[in-house]
Design a protein around this motif. Structure first.
Motif, PDB file in Angstrom:
ATOM      1  N   UNK A 235       0.853  -1.181   0.000  1.00 50.35           N
ATOM      2  CA  UNK A 235       0.000   0.000   0.000  1.00 50.35           C
ATOM      3  C   UNK A 235       0.892   1.236   0.000  1.00 50.35           C
TER       4      UNK A 235
ATOM      5  N   UNK B 146      -6.696   6.283   9.304  1.00 47.25           N
ATOM      6  CA  UNK B 146      -6.384   6.479  10.713  1.00 47.25           C
ATOM      7  C   UNK B 146      -5.653   7.815  10.879  1.00 47.25           C
TER       8      UNK B 146
ATOM      9  N   UNK C  87      -2.919   9.621  13.724  1.00 52.05           N
ATOM     10  CA  UNK C  87      -2.061   9.315  14.856  1.00 52.05           C
ATOM     11  C   UNK C  87      -1.342  10.585  15.290  1.00 52.05           C
TER      12      UNK C  87
ATOM     13  N   UNK D 255       0.895   8.850  20.491  1.00 52.20           N
ATOM     14  CA  UNK D 255      -0.421   8.273  20.739  1.00 52.20           C
ATOM     15  C   UNK D 255      -0.667   7.096  19.795  1.00 52.20           C
ATOM     16  N   UNK D 256      -1.792   6.466  20.022  1.00 53.57           N
ATOM     17  CA  UNK D 256      -2.134   5.297  19.231  1.00 53.57           C
ATOM     18  C   UNK D 256      -2.806   5.705  17.922  1.00 53.57           C
ATOM     19  N   UNK D 257      -3.076   4.722  17.094  1.00 57.28           N
ATOM     20  CA  UNK D 257      -3.814   4.958  15.862  1.00 57.28           C
ATOM     21  C   UNK D 257      -5.309   5.022  16.195  1.00 57.28           C
TER      22      UNK D 257
ATOM     23  N   UNK E 115      -0.281  12.641  11.798  1.00 61.58           N
ATOM     24  CA  UNK E 115       0.208  11.591  10.895  1.00 61.58           C
ATOM     25  C   UNK E 115      -1.028  10.810  10.450  1.00 61.58           C
TER      26      UNK E 115
ATOM     27  N   UNK F 123      -2.608   7.769   8.322  1.00 60.93           N
ATOM     28  CA  UNK F 123      -2.217   6.464   7.797  1.00 60.93           C
ATOM     29  C   UNK F 123      -3.444   5.758   7.218  1.00 60.93           C
TER      30      UNK F 123
ATOM     31  N   UNK G 214      -0.909  -1.662   5.789  1.00 67.50           N
ATOM     32  CA  UNK G 214      -0.814  -0.237   6.066  1.00 67.50           C
ATOM     33  C   UNK G 214       0.058   0.494   5.055  1.00 67.50           C
ATOM     34  N   UNK G 215      -0.354   1.717   4.757  1.00 73.62           N
ATOM     35  CA  UNK G 215       0.469   2.601   3.953  1.00 73.62           C
ATOM     36  C   UNK G 215       1.547   3.212   4.827  1.00 73.62           C
ATOM     37  N   UNK G 216       2.504   3.920   4.216  1.00 77.50           N
ATOM     38  CA  UNK G 216       3.629   4.489   4.973  1.00 77.50           C
ATOM     39  C   UNK G 216       3.277   5.746   5.762  1.00 77.50           C
TER      40      UNK G 216
ATOM     41  N   UNK H  94       2.571  12.783   6.740  1.00 77.16           N
ATOM     42  CA  UNK H  94       2.731  13.771   7.828  1.00 77.16           C
ATOM     43  C   UNK H  94       2.167  15.099   7.346  1.00 77.16           C
TER      44      UNK H  94
END
Lengths: 117, 110
Positions: free
Chosen positions: A4, A36, A38, A42-44, A91, A93, A108-110, A113
């Motif tokens: 991805x 998502x 982030x 913190x978390x996604x 961020x 994602x 997941x994609x990279x 930002x």
């Protein structure tokens, strides 16, 4: 396999402008894509789920008019942050699922930002 | 909806020692539990996963255990190495969506 990509990898925009982020599945057909957000350390947090050819389903608290999601093909989903503000800096994602291969795993994609000045 | 709790938030271990991260979930219908490793500014990387019909799974130095009755699952890393330093996230799949734990910052000191 199961790659991805996201574009751009990073973007800086001015407050009040809009920015579009692309998410592509390169070697499989993504029946479902997820977006998502982030924040640092913190978390996604899931923002929305999109299925090809239908409207996205947004999580509670996510403004659908601010975060426009389009999943026009089985390999491309876009997230447009409209009228961006500094608090939208994060961020972002995406992930994609190939239901034909596995109903479980997400690829997941990279990430992108986003900085809003 | 699903709620996933993860402990500890930080974990410092000596190289060669073992690291254990624990997660609990709330939705008994959750049926898939992946673990991700995320380095700063990078995408989450799947390191191991387990489905609800399995109690334990191992892949070299990494293992995951699942207790469906208690609704908790754990990640075990043995013989830790400096390159294991990262943030680790557990997740649970509920109604087609992944709910992530808050993450554990693992630091492996030589």
């Amino acid at each position: 396999g199961a790659v991805v990509s996201q574009h751009p990898s990073w973007v800086i925009c001015k407050s009040g402008t809009s920015v579009k982020i692309e998410c592509r599945s390169l070697d499989f057909q993504a029946t479902t894509m997820f977006w998502y957000r982030q924040f640092p350390k913190q978390s996604l947090m899931l923002m929305a789920t999109s299925n090809e050819g239908s409207k996205a389903t947004y999580e509670q608290g996510v403004e659908k008019d601010k975060f426009l999601i389009n999943h026009a093909s089985l390999t491309l989903s876009t997230l447009t942050v409209t009228s961006a503000h500094p608090e939208d800096s994060s961020f972002y994602i995406c992930s994609a699922r190939d239901a034909g291969t596995s109903p479980y795993e997400q690829y997941f994609g990279p990430g992108t930002r986003l900085t809003v000045t | 909806g699903e709620n996933v709790e993860q402990h500890p938030s930080t974990l410092s271990v000596q190289e060669g020692d073992s690291a254990v991260i624990k997660c609990t979930y709330s939705d008994s219908a959750s049926n898939y539990f992946p673990w991700y490793k995320q380095e700063l500014g990078k995408r989450p990387q799947l390191i191991i996963d387990i489905r609800s019909n399995v109690g334990e799974k191992k892949d070299q130095r990494i293992a995951v255990t699942l207790n469906k009755t208690a609704k908790h699952f754990s990640l075990h890393i043995t013989e830790t190495q400096p390159e294991d330093s990262a943030v680790y996230f557990c997740a649970a799949l509920s109604w087609g969506k992944l709910q992530f734990g808050a993450g554990t910052q693992v630091v492996v000191t030589p």
